[in-house]
Design an enzyme around this catalytic site. Structure first.
Site, PDB file in Angstrom:
ATOM      1  N   ASN A  84      -6.552  -6.019   1.527  1.00  0.00           N
ATOM      2  CA  ASN A  84      -5.326  -6.858   1.912  1.00  0.00           C
ATOM      3  C   ASN A  84      -4.974  -6.388   3.276  1.00  0.00           C
ATOM      4  O   ASN A  84      -4.509  -5.018   3.240  1.00  0.00           O
ATOM      5  CB  ASN A  84      -4.345  -6.683   0.759  1.00  0.00           C
ATOM      6  CG  ASN A  84      -3.166  -7.004   1.240  1.00  0.00           C
ATOM      7  OD1 ASN A  84      -2.835  -7.831   2.075  1.00  0.00           O
ATOM      8  ND2 ASN A  84      -2.025  -6.922   0.299  1.00  0.00           N
ATOM      9  N   TRP A  85      -5.125  -7.185   4.394  1.00  0.00           N
ATOM     10  CA  TRP A  85      -4.946  -6.467   5.813  1.00  0.00           C
ATOM     11  C   TRP A  85      -3.347  -6.560   5.953  1.00  0.00           C
ATOM     12  O   TRP A  85      -3.044  -6.054   7.075  1.00  0.00           O
ATOM     13  CB  TRP A  85      -5.284  -7.387   6.822  1.00  0.00           C
ATOM     14  CG  TRP A  85      -6.937  -6.847   6.798  1.00  0.00           C
ATOM     15  CD1 TRP A  85      -7.504  -5.880   5.951  1.00  0.00           C
ATOM     16  CD2 TRP A  85      -8.006  -7.597   7.712  1.00  0.00           C
ATOM     17  NE1 TRP A  85      -8.816  -5.868   6.419  1.00  0.00           N
ATOM     18  CE2 TRP A  85      -9.285  -6.761   7.350  1.00  0.00           C
ATOM     19  CE3 TRP A  85      -7.926  -8.485   8.658  1.00  0.00           C
ATOM     20  CZ2 TRP A  85     -10.397  -7.034   7.915  1.00  0.00           C
ATOM     21  CZ3 TRP A  85      -8.992  -8.596   9.235  1.00  0.00           C
ATOM     22  CH2 TRP A  85     -10.421  -8.034   9.070  1.00  0.00           C
ATOM     23  N   LYS A  86      -2.571  -7.205   4.969  1.00  0.00           N
ATOM     24  CA  LYS A  86      -1.418  -7.493   5.164  1.00  0.00           C
ATOM     25  C   LYS A  86      -1.078  -7.995   6.655  1.00  0.00           C
ATOM     26  O   LYS A  86      -1.514  -8.628   7.202  1.00  0.00           O
ATOM     27  CB  LYS A  86      -0.307  -6.151   4.810  1.00  0.00           C
ATOM     28  CG  LYS A  86      -0.989  -5.506   3.622  1.00  0.00           C
ATOM     29  CD  LYS A  86       0.132  -4.478   3.110  1.00  0.00           C
ATOM     30  CE  LYS A  86      -0.621  -3.827   1.773  1.00  0.00           C
ATOM     31  NZ  LYS A  86       0.320  -2.980   1.239  1.00  0.00           N
ATOM     32  N   HIS A 132       2.281 -10.162  -4.792  1.00  0.00           N
ATOM     33  CA  HIS A 132       2.304  -8.806  -4.343  1.00  0.00           C
ATOM     34  C   HIS A 132       3.810  -8.215  -4.209  1.00  0.00           C
ATOM     35  O   HIS A 132       4.735  -9.047  -4.001  1.00  0.00           O
ATOM     36  CB  HIS A 132       1.705  -8.752  -2.919  1.00  0.00           C
ATOM     37  CG  HIS A 132       1.304  -7.272  -2.558  1.00  0.00           C
ATOM     38  ND1 HIS A 132       2.334  -6.406  -2.037  1.00  0.00           N
ATOM     39  CD2 HIS A 132       0.133  -6.703  -2.203  1.00  0.00           C
ATOM     40  CE1 HIS A 132       1.796  -5.340  -1.688  1.00  0.00           C
ATOM     41  NE2 HIS A 132       0.649  -5.491  -1.652  1.00  0.00           N
ATOM     42  N   GLU A 168       5.322  -6.354  -2.019  1.00  0.00           N
ATOM     43  CA  GLU A 168       6.042  -6.503  -1.112  1.00  0.00           C
ATOM     44  C   GLU A 168       6.638  -7.987  -1.047  1.00  0.00           C
ATOM     45  O   GLU A 168       7.550  -8.139  -0.428  1.00  0.00           O
ATOM     46  CB  GLU A 168       5.269  -6.526   0.185  1.00  0.00           C
ATOM     47  CG  GLU A 168       4.702  -4.821   0.369  1.00  0.00           C
ATOM     48  CD  GLU A 168       3.591  -4.570   1.005  1.00  0.00           C
ATOM     49  OE1 GLU A 168       2.786  -5.503   1.491  1.00  0.00           O
ATOM     50  OE2 GLU A 168       2.985  -3.420   1.017  1.00  0.00           O
ATOM     51  N   GLU A 194      -0.667  -2.560  -9.398  1.00  0.00           N
ATOM     52  CA  GLU A 194      -0.165  -1.718  -8.300  1.00  0.00           C
ATOM     53  C   GLU A 194       1.020  -1.343  -8.391  1.00  0.00           C
ATOM     54  O   GLU A 194       2.036  -1.724  -8.158  1.00  0.00           O
ATOM     55  CB  GLU A 194      -0.235  -2.789  -7.096  1.00  0.00           C
ATOM     56  CG  GLU A 194      -1.590  -3.574  -6.559  1.00  0.00           C
ATOM     57  CD  GLU A 194      -1.765  -3.821  -5.144  1.00  0.00           C
ATOM     58  OE1 GLU A 194      -2.754  -3.518  -4.602  1.00  0.00           O
ATOM     59  OE2 GLU A 194      -0.833  -4.489  -4.685  1.00  0.00           O
ATOM     60  N   GLY A 222       0.877   2.272   0.098  1.00  0.00           N
ATOM     61  CA  GLY A 222       1.459   2.884   1.507  1.00  0.00           C
ATOM     62  C   GLY A 222       1.840   4.082   1.537  1.00  0.00           C
ATOM     63  O   GLY A 222       2.334   4.392   2.343  1.00  0.00           O
ATOM     64  N   SER A 259      -2.937   3.175  -2.238  1.00  0.00           N
ATOM     65  CA  SER A 259      -3.366   4.240  -1.729  1.00  0.00           C
ATOM     66  C   SER A 259      -4.605   4.460  -1.903  1.00  0.00           C
ATOM     67  O   SER A 259      -5.115   5.901  -2.074  1.00  0.00           O
ATOM     68  CB  SER A 259      -2.525   5.595  -1.644  1.00  0.00           C
ATOM     69  OG  SER A 259      -1.268   5.142  -1.073  1.00  0.00           O
TER      70      SER A 259
HETATM   71  P1  PGA Z   1      -2.336   0.661   0.218  1.00  0.00           P
HETATM   72  O1  PGA Z   1      -1.778  -1.014  -0.167  1.00  0.00           O
HETATM   73  O2  PGA Z   1      -3.817   0.789  -0.313  1.00  0.00           O
HETATM   74  O3  PGA Z   1      -2.089   0.669   1.769  1.00  0.00           O
HETATM   75  O4  PGA Z   1      -1.536   1.631  -0.619  1.00  0.00           O
HETATM   76  C1  PGA Z   1      -2.462  -1.577  -1.227  1.00  0.00           C
HETATM   77  C2  PGA Z   1      -1.729  -2.983  -1.566  1.00  0.00           C
HETATM   78  O5  PGA Z   1      -0.387  -3.087  -1.026  1.00  0.00           O
HETATM   79  O6  PGA Z   1      -2.656  -3.865  -2.047  1.00  0.00           O
END
Ligand code: PGA
Length: 249
Positions: A9-11, A94, A96, A166, A172, A209
């Site tokens: 997931n490159w966001k 997600h 976010e 998650e 992150g 992470s």
């Molecule tokens: P991260 O993100 O690996 O940077 O913690 C995972 C995600 O949000 O899917």
């Protein structure tokens, strides 16, 4: 046997030059791997990613979709567009999106329905915040997220429904859930999928992470069917290590 998924997931990261470098370094890694590989770039780079990953066994995903085919929805990207640019999977729910953009359970449910109606692979994210873990409500939080999205709303085959656990506190932050914490939550989700929906073959990914240094501890467990990776998926060098990882259960 559930096939392991390693998803990127490159966001809102990786510009055109970064994507080009990524795919040139990544090369045929997915073709040689036994794992299923999914990459979700930001919308503008999806056509480029589709072209650069052609015939390389990589599924291109979108990070979201607006649950309408087309129409007067300024700023949104809908289903026809995703199909048009070669997307075969979509990440929905997600944390976010839930937290920063205030996506409510009802909208997420509509998106879950829409993704299935379009025959796309659904990658549905759930997870608790730190206060929710600390006050012990994480199981209730997951139940609410799953029930509100899935009850009377699952139409695709189990193989096309993937859940990503998650924990928000692990995304992150560099803090990963311990394998024990992840396993406990995965077993909980697995039980719901099986008992409430009769879905036994859906995959459940861990996200938060994940990096080459900790993937082994997580993926060696029966209930953890793969990883959804943010930070460590941005560069081919580290994502290749994850894709090359062979889980021994
Ligand atoms: P991260 O993100 O690996 O940077 O913690 C995972 C995600 O949000 O899917």
């Amino acid at each position: 046997m559930r096939r392991t998924i390693i998803a990127a997931n490159w966001k809102m990261n990786n510009l055109m030059k970064d994507a080009i470098t990524f795919f040139s370094e990544f090369g045929d890694t997915a073709l040689k791997s036994e794992n299923e590989v999914i990459i979700a770039p930001a919308y503008p780079y999806i056509p480029l990613a589709s072209a650069l990953s052609k015939n390389r066994n990589i599924e291109i995903a979108a990070q979201d979709v607006y649950p309408k085919a087309e129409g007067a929805f300024t700023g949104m990207v809908g289903g026809k567009m995703l199909a048009d640019i070669g997307v075969s999977a979509v990440i929905i729910g997600h944390s976010e999106r839930r937290r920063i953009f205030g996506e409510a359970l009802e909208l997420i449910r509509e998106k879950v329905k829409f993704v299935q109606e379009n025959g796309l692979h659904l990658i549905f994210c759930v997870g608790e915040t730190l206060p929710e873990r600390e006050n012990g409500s994480m199981f209730d939080v997951l139940k609410e997220q799953i029930y509100s999205a899935f009850d009377d709303n699952l139409t695709l085959a189990p193989e096309k429904i993937t859940v990503a656990y998650e924990p928000v506190w692990a995304i992150g932050t560099g803090v990963t859930a311990t394998p024990e914490q992840a396993v406990e939550m995965h077993a909980f989700i697995r039980k719901i999928l099986k008992e409430r929906y009769g879905y036994e073959d859906s995959r459940i990914l861990y996200g938060g992470s994940v990096k080459p240094e900790n993937i082994q501890g997580l993926l060696s467990h029966e209930d953890i069917d793969g990883a959804l990776v943010g930070g460590a998926s941005l560069k081919a060098s580290s994502f290749m290590k994850l894709v090359n990882f062979q889980a021994v259960k």
